[in-house]
Design a protein around this motif. Structure first.
Motif, PDB file in Angstrom:
ATOM      1  N   THR A  71       0.832  -1.197   0.000  1.00  0.00           N
ATOM      2  CA  THR A  71       0.000   0.000   0.000  1.00  0.00           C
ATOM      3  C   THR A  71       0.869   1.251   0.000  1.00  0.00           C
ATOM      4  O   THR A  71       0.601   2.210  -0.743  1.00  0.00           O
ATOM      5  CB  THR A  71      -0.961  -0.016   1.204  1.00  0.00           C
ATOM      6  OG1 THR A  71      -1.624  -1.282   1.251  1.00  0.00           O
ATOM      7  CG2 THR A  71      -1.996   1.090   1.091  1.00  0.00           C
ATOM      8  N   LEU A  75       1.070   4.007  -2.997  1.00  0.00           N
ATOM      9  CA  LEU A  75       0.917   5.434  -2.722  1.00  0.00           C
ATOM     10  C   LEU A  75       2.043   6.214  -3.395  1.00  0.00           C
ATOM     11  O   LEU A  75       1.811   7.253  -4.018  1.00  0.00           O
ATOM     12  CB  LEU A  75       0.884   5.707  -1.221  1.00  0.00           C
ATOM     13  CG  LEU A  75       0.815   7.183  -0.810  1.00  0.00           C
ATOM     14  CD1 LEU A  75      -0.411   7.880  -1.397  1.00  0.00           C
ATOM     15  CD2 LEU A  75       0.841   7.300   0.714  1.00  0.00           C
ATOM     16  N   GLU A 115      -7.175  12.423  -1.705  1.00  0.00           N
ATOM     17  CA  GLU A 115      -7.236  10.954  -1.656  1.00  0.00           C
ATOM     18  C   GLU A 115      -5.907  10.392  -1.157  1.00  0.00           C
ATOM     19  O   GLU A 115      -5.867   9.517  -0.289  1.00  0.00           O
ATOM     20  CB  GLU A 115      -7.553  10.371  -3.038  1.00  0.00           C
ATOM     21  CG  GLU A 115      -8.941  10.658  -3.541  1.00  0.00           C
ATOM     22  CD  GLU A 115     -10.014   9.828  -2.861  1.00  0.00           C
ATOM     23  OE1 GLU A 115      -9.738   8.705  -2.407  1.00  0.00           O
ATOM     24  OE2 GLU A 115     -11.156  10.321  -2.782  1.00  0.00           O
ATOM     25  N   GLN A 116      -4.818  10.894  -1.719  1.00  0.00           N
ATOM     26  CA  GLN A 116      -3.493  10.393  -1.347  1.00  0.00           C
ATOM     27  C   GLN A 116      -3.175  10.703   0.113  1.00  0.00           C
ATOM     28  O   GLN A 116      -2.635   9.855   0.832  1.00  0.00           O
ATOM     29  CB  GLN A 116      -2.423  10.982  -2.264  1.00  0.00           C
ATOM     30  CG  GLN A 116      -2.529  10.493  -3.692  1.00  0.00           C
ATOM     31  CD  GLN A 116      -1.590  11.217  -4.635  1.00  0.00           C
ATOM     32  OE1 GLN A 116      -1.052  12.280  -4.314  1.00  0.00           O
ATOM     33  NE2 GLN A 116      -1.395  10.648  -5.804  1.00  0.00           N
ATOM     34  N   VAL A 119      -5.028   8.296   2.412  1.00  0.00           N
ATOM     35  CA  VAL A 119      -4.366   6.990   2.487  1.00  0.00           C
ATOM     36  C   VAL A 119      -3.132   7.091   3.378  1.00  0.00           C
ATOM     37  O   VAL A 119      -2.906   6.245   4.248  1.00  0.00           O
ATOM     38  CB  VAL A 119      -3.990   6.474   1.076  1.00  0.00           C
ATOM     39  CG1 VAL A 119      -3.103   5.241   1.161  1.00  0.00           C
ATOM     40  CG2 VAL A 119      -5.250   6.183   0.270  1.00  0.00           C
ATOM     41  N   VAL A 122      -3.935   7.132   7.133  1.00  0.00           N
ATOM     42  CA  VAL A 122      -4.285   5.811   7.668  1.00  0.00           C
ATOM     43  C   VAL A 122      -3.025   4.958   7.804  1.00  0.00           C
ATOM     44  O   VAL A 122      -2.808   4.312   8.835  1.00  0.00           O
ATOM     45  CB  VAL A 122      -5.330   5.105   6.769  1.00  0.00           C
ATOM     46  CG1 VAL A 122      -5.538   3.670   7.205  1.00  0.00           C
ATOM     47  CG2 VAL A 122      -6.648   5.868   6.793  1.00  0.00           C
ATOM     48  N   LEU A 123      -2.189   4.971   6.786  1.00  0.00           N
ATOM     49  CA  LEU A 123      -0.968   4.157   6.826  1.00  0.00           C
ATOM     50  C   LEU A 123      -0.037   4.589   7.950  1.00  0.00           C
ATOM     51  O   LEU A 123       0.597   3.746   8.600  1.00  0.00           O
ATOM     52  CB  LEU A 123      -0.237   4.214   5.483  1.00  0.00           C
ATOM     53  CG  LEU A 123      -0.956   3.564   4.307  1.00  0.00           C
ATOM     54  CD1 LEU A 123      -0.165   3.775   3.018  1.00  0.00           C
ATOM     55  CD2 LEU A 123      -1.187   2.085   4.564  1.00  0.00           C
ATOM     56  N   TYR A 137     -10.222  -0.854   0.745  1.00  0.00           N
ATOM     57  CA  TYR A 137     -10.646   0.546   0.722  1.00  0.00           C
ATOM     58  C   TYR A 137      -9.484   1.462   0.338  1.00  0.00           C
ATOM     59  O   TYR A 137      -9.627   2.343  -0.523  1.00  0.00           O
ATOM     60  CB  TYR A 137     -11.223   0.948   2.083  1.00  0.00           C
ATOM     61  CG  TYR A 137     -11.549   2.410   2.183  1.00  0.00           C
ATOM     62  CD1 TYR A 137     -12.680   2.931   1.552  1.00  0.00           C
ATOM     63  CD2 TYR A 137     -10.725   3.277   2.889  1.00  0.00           C
ATOM     64  CE1 TYR A 137     -12.982   4.283   1.629  1.00  0.00           C
ATOM     65  CE2 TYR A 137     -11.013   4.631   2.970  1.00  0.00           C
ATOM     66  CZ  TYR A 137     -12.134   5.123   2.337  1.00  0.00           C
ATOM     67  OH  TYR A 137     -12.418   6.472   2.411  1.00  0.00           O
ATOM     68  N   LEU A 138      -8.332   1.264   0.960  1.00  0.00           N
ATOM     69  CA  LEU A 138      -7.172   2.105   0.657  1.00  0.00           C
ATOM     70  C   LEU A 138      -6.741   1.949  -0.793  1.00  0.00           C
ATOM     71  O   LEU A 138      -6.410   2.937  -1.467  1.00  0.00           O
ATOM     72  CB  LEU A 138      -6.017   1.759   1.601  1.00  0.00           C
ATOM     73  CG  LEU A 138      -6.262   2.058   3.080  1.00  0.00           C
ATOM     74  CD1 LEU A 138      -5.118   1.515   3.930  1.00  0.00           C
ATOM     75  CD2 LEU A 138      -6.472   3.540   3.317  1.00  0.00           C
ATOM     76  N   HIS A 139      -6.746   0.730  -1.285  1.00  0.00           N
ATOM     77  CA  HIS A 139      -6.341   0.494  -2.677  1.00  0.00           C
ATOM     78  C   HIS A 139      -7.371   1.057  -3.649  1.00  0.00           C
ATOM     79  O   HIS A 139      -7.006   1.513  -4.736  1.00  0.00           O
ATOM     80  CB  HIS A 139      -6.058  -0.987  -2.917  1.00  0.00           C
ATOM     81  CG  HIS A 139      -4.739  -1.391  -2.341  1.00  0.00           C
ATOM     82  ND1 HIS A 139      -3.558  -1.278  -3.048  1.00  0.00           N
ATOM     83  CD2 HIS A 139      -4.409  -1.861  -1.122  1.00  0.00           C
ATOM     84  CE1 HIS A 139      -2.560  -1.685  -2.290  1.00  0.00           C
ATOM     85  NE2 HIS A 139      -3.050  -2.043  -1.102  1.00  0.00           N
ATOM     86  N   GLN A 141      -9.038   3.800  -3.110  1.00  0.00           N
ATOM     87  CA  GLN A 141      -8.710   5.231  -3.139  1.00  0.00           C
ATOM     88  C   GLN A 141      -7.515   5.496  -4.045  1.00  0.00           C
ATOM     89  O   GLN A 141      -7.520   6.464  -4.809  1.00  0.00           O
ATOM     90  CB  GLN A 141      -8.410   5.739  -1.729  1.00  0.00           C
ATOM     91  CG  GLN A 141      -9.643   5.906  -0.868  1.00  0.00           C
ATOM     92  CD  GLN A 141      -9.292   6.557   0.453  1.00  0.00           C
ATOM     93  OE1 GLN A 141      -8.849   5.884   1.377  1.00  0.00           O
ATOM     94  NE2 GLN A 141      -9.487   7.855   0.533  1.00  0.00           N
ATOM     95  N   HIS A 183     -11.653  -4.318  -4.969  1.00  0.00           N
ATOM     96  CA  HIS A 183     -11.204  -2.955  -4.722  1.00  0.00           C
ATOM     97  C   HIS A 183     -11.206  -2.132  -5.991  1.00  0.00           C
ATOM     98  O   HIS A 183     -10.922  -0.960  -5.971  1.00  0.00           O
ATOM     99  CB  HIS A 183      -9.788  -2.963  -4.126  1.00  0.00           C
ATOM    100  CG  HIS A 183      -8.759  -3.412  -5.109  1.00  0.00           C
ATOM    101  ND1 HIS A 183      -8.524  -4.736  -5.352  1.00  0.00           N
ATOM    102  CD2 HIS A 183      -7.969  -2.731  -5.956  1.00  0.00           C
ATOM    103  CE1 HIS A 183      -7.610  -4.849  -6.287  1.00  0.00           C
ATOM    104  NE2 HIS A 183      -7.260  -3.656  -6.674  1.00  0.00           N
TER     105      HIS A 183
END
Length: 189
Positions: A71, A75, A115-116, A119, A122-123, A137-139, A141, A183
């Motif tokens: 992930t 990103l 969006e980035q 992500v 969260v990471l 969900y993250l992927h 986005q 996803h």
């Protein structure tokens, strides 16, 4: 269990991918997770070097931290795509004004960055692989952000040997290494 030091190395996959591209980010991911030569996802798919031409599926052997690192790497690739779009838009003009200064273009860029950053936030809070639904969900986005960046690049963004090919490969990596949660289409769920 992923150590704090490993979490930092996984986050570095983002920097490497943004600066040096997807292949370098992939190499950083393999190194950071001490992955075997071919890592197989939950459905037996995996990426291996072309010289190996591995033809049969395998069992899931993703090392701890693999999904988190993937992930982060995606990103970085997404940010690289946005960098390409910004460079392109700065050099293109309409009516003597660079496209990057157009209000609609700026709005699109802001949505991608949002969006980035979502992500990344969260990471930053994770210390281990995310659960399958969060990973999906993250992927999603990242895929949405990548597709928006490609649209800003015009027709050149969809060429296989350019940014479009990189974005497609990034999506395929998510398909291979996530736990079967859809996803790819945010409207599906």
């Amino acid at each position: 269990m992923v150590t704090a030091q490993a979490v930092v190395a996984l986050a570095d996959c983002r920097t490497v991918a943004r600066r040096d591209g997807l292949v370098a980010g992939w190499t950083a991911l393999v190194t950071a997770t001490d992955a075997p030569e071919t890592v197989h996802g939950p459905r037996g798919h995996g990426l291996c070097p072309p010289e190996r031409q591995h033809r049969s599926g395998g069992t899931d052997n993703r090392p701890a931290g693999w999904v988190l690192g993937l992930t982060w790497m995606r990103l970085g690739v997404s940010q690289w795509l946005l960098d390409q779009a910004r460079e392109y838009l700065t050099g293109r003009t309409t009516g003597g004004v660079p496209l990057i200064q157009q209000q609609l273009v700026q709005g699109s860029l802001a949505e991608i960055v949002t969006e980035q950053q979502g992500v990344a936030a969260v990471l930053d809070a994770l210390e281990h692989d995310p659960d399958p639904s969060l990973a999906a969900y993250l992927h999603r986005q990242l895929t949405d952000a990548d597709r928006a960046s490609l649209r800003l690049l015009g027709a050149g963004g969809f060429l296989t040997d350019g940014p479009g090919g990189i974005a497609h490969l990034s999506e395929l990596l998510a398909d291979a290494y996530l736990d079967g949660v859809d996803h790819g289409d945010h409207r599906a769920g």
